[in-house]
Design an enzyme around this catalytic site. Structure first.
Site, short mmCIF file in Angstrom:
data_model
loop_
_atom_site.label_atom_id
_atom_site.label_comp_id
_atom_site.label_asym_id
_atom_site.label_seq_id
_atom_site.Cartn_x
_atom_site.Cartn_y
_atom_site.Cartn_z
N GLY A 136 0.83 -1.20 0.00
CA GLY A 136 0.00 0.00 0.00
C GLY A 136 0.86 1.24 0.00
O GLY A 136 1.99 1.22 0.51
N GLN B 75 3.18 9.82 1.27
CA GLN B 75 4.46 9.12 1.30
C GLN B 75 5.35 9.45 0.10
O GLN B 75 6.52 9.11 0.09
CB GLN B 75 4.23 7.60 1.35
CG GLN B 75 3.52 7.16 2.61
CD GLN B 75 3.30 5.66 2.61
OE1 GLN B 75 2.30 5.18 2.09
NE2 GLN B 75 4.24 4.90 3.17
N CYS C 66 5.56 -0.38 7.26
CA CYS C 66 5.26 0.79 6.45
C CYS C 66 6.50 1.19 5.67
O CYS C 66 7.60 1.20 6.23
CB CYS C 66 4.83 1.93 7.38
SG CYS C 66 4.46 3.46 6.52
N LEU C 67 6.31 1.51 4.39
CA LEU C 67 7.46 1.90 3.57
C LEU C 67 8.11 3.18 4.08
O LEU C 67 9.28 3.43 3.82
CB LEU C 67 7.03 2.09 2.10
CG LEU C 67 6.60 0.81 1.38
CD1 LEU C 67 6.06 1.13 0.00
CD2 LEU C 67 7.75 -0.18 1.29
N HIS D 201 -4.73 1.67 7.42
CA HIS D 201 -3.36 2.18 7.54
C HIS D 201 -3.12 3.29 6.51
O HIS D 201 -2.55 4.34 6.84
CB HIS D 201 -2.39 0.99 7.33
CG HIS D 201 -0.94 1.34 7.30
ND1 HIS D 201 -0.03 0.82 8.19
CD2 HIS D 201 -0.21 2.14 6.47
CE1 HIS D 201 1.18 1.30 7.92
NE2 HIS D 201 1.10 2.10 6.87
N GLU D 202 -3.59 3.06 5.27
CA GLU D 202 -3.35 4.06 4.21
C GLU D 202 -4.20 5.32 4.43
O GLU D 202 -3.73 6.43 4.19
CB GLU D 202 -3.63 3.46 2.83
CG GLU D 202 -2.80 2.23 2.46
CD GLU D 202 -1.31 2.40 2.70
OE1 GLU D 202 -0.79 3.52 2.59
OE2 GLU D 202 -0.65 1.39 3.03
N HIS E 148 -2.54 7.52 6.80
CA HIS E 148 -1.50 8.36 6.16
C HIS E 148 -2.11 9.67 5.66
O HIS E 148 -1.52 10.74 5.82
CB HIS E 148 -0.88 7.62 4.97
CG HIS E 148 0.25 6.72 5.32
ND1 HIS E 148 1.41 7.15 5.93
CD2 HIS E 148 0.42 5.38 5.13
CE1 HIS E 148 2.23 6.13 6.10
NE2 HIS E 148 1.66 5.04 5.63
NI NI Z 1 2.44 3.09 5.61
#
Ligand code: NI
Length: 174
Positions: free
Chosen positions: A46, A51, A97-98, A139-140, A143
Site C-alpha cells: 500500500g 508518502q 510501512c514503507l 493504515h493508508e 496516512h
Molecule cells: Ni504506511
C-alpha cells in the site's frame, strides 16, 4: 515513467492532512500509475500520496506480493476514501510501512470495514474489507490524515523508532 521517491519518517509531510481531490482526471491517473509502480518496486502492499510528498487523498494498494508468473497483479486505487462502517470486532496484525522501514508492530484495528471511494475512472465504488485488506485500507487512510502506525505505540517505543530512523538518515543510509 520514473518512480517517486518514498519519504521516510520523521518528515513533516507524513504528519500533514491530505486535501480531497476535486475529480479524477488524467493527472490523478498518472499519479496513481506512478504511485503503483513505486509501490511494486519498493516492494509494498500500500502507498498513500503523503508518502511521495503529495498532499491529496489518493492511495494505491495490492495485496498480491508474490509476483509469480501465474498470479496477476490486482491493484486497488482509491481517491477520497471514506470509512462508512467499522465492525466492533477488532483484529491484530503485524504492520509495517514503507515510510518506517525495517520496523514492525502489532496494531489493533476494526476487523471489518466498509469504505466508499472513487475508483481509477472516477466512479463511485464501495467495498467491504476484512483481514489484511481491512488493516491496509485503514493504515493508508491514516496516512492521508497524517497518522503513522507508530502513533499507536507508546511514546517511548515511537520515539525510539523515530530516533533510529533519524540516525540512519543522517548517515545517508535512508
Ligand atoms: Ni504506511
Amino acid at each position: 515513467m520514473d518512480n517517486y521517491e518514498i519519504i521516510t519518517a520523521p518528515n513533516p509531510v507524513l504528519k500533514q492532512e491530505a486535501r480531497p481531490v476535486d475529480k479524477v482526471d488524467d493527472a490523478i491517473r498518472r499519479q496513481m500509475d506512478r504511485m503503483l509502480t513505486t509501490m511494486y518496486d519498493a516492494p509494498g502492499i500500500g502507498l498513500a500520496a503523503n508518502q511521495v510528498g503529495l498532499l491529496n487523498r489518493v492511495l494505491v494498494m495490492d495485496l498480491v506480493t508474490t509476483r509469480s508468473e501465474e498470479e496477476k497483479p490486482s491493484p486497488i486505487f482509491m481517491v477520497n476514501p471514506q470509512i462508512i462502517y467499522e465492525s466492533e470486532q477488532m483484529s491484530v496484525i503485524d504492520e509495517g510501512c514503507l515510510s518506517v522501514p525495517e520496523h514492525y508492530a502489532e496494531i489493533e484495528r476494526p476487523a471489518i470495514i466498509r469504505v466508499k471511494y472513487w475508483d481509477y475512472d472516477g466512479k463511485e465504488a464501495e467495498i467491504e474489507a476484512g483481514d489484511l485488506l481491512s488493516h491496509c485500507v485503514q493504515h493508508e487512510i491514516d496516512h492521508l490524515n497524517g497518522v503513522l502506525f507508530v502513533d499507536y505505540l507508546s511514546s517511548l517505543k515511537r520515539n525510539m523508532i523515530l530516533k533510529k530512523l533519524q540516525k540512519l538518515k543522517k548517515a545517508n543510509i535512508l
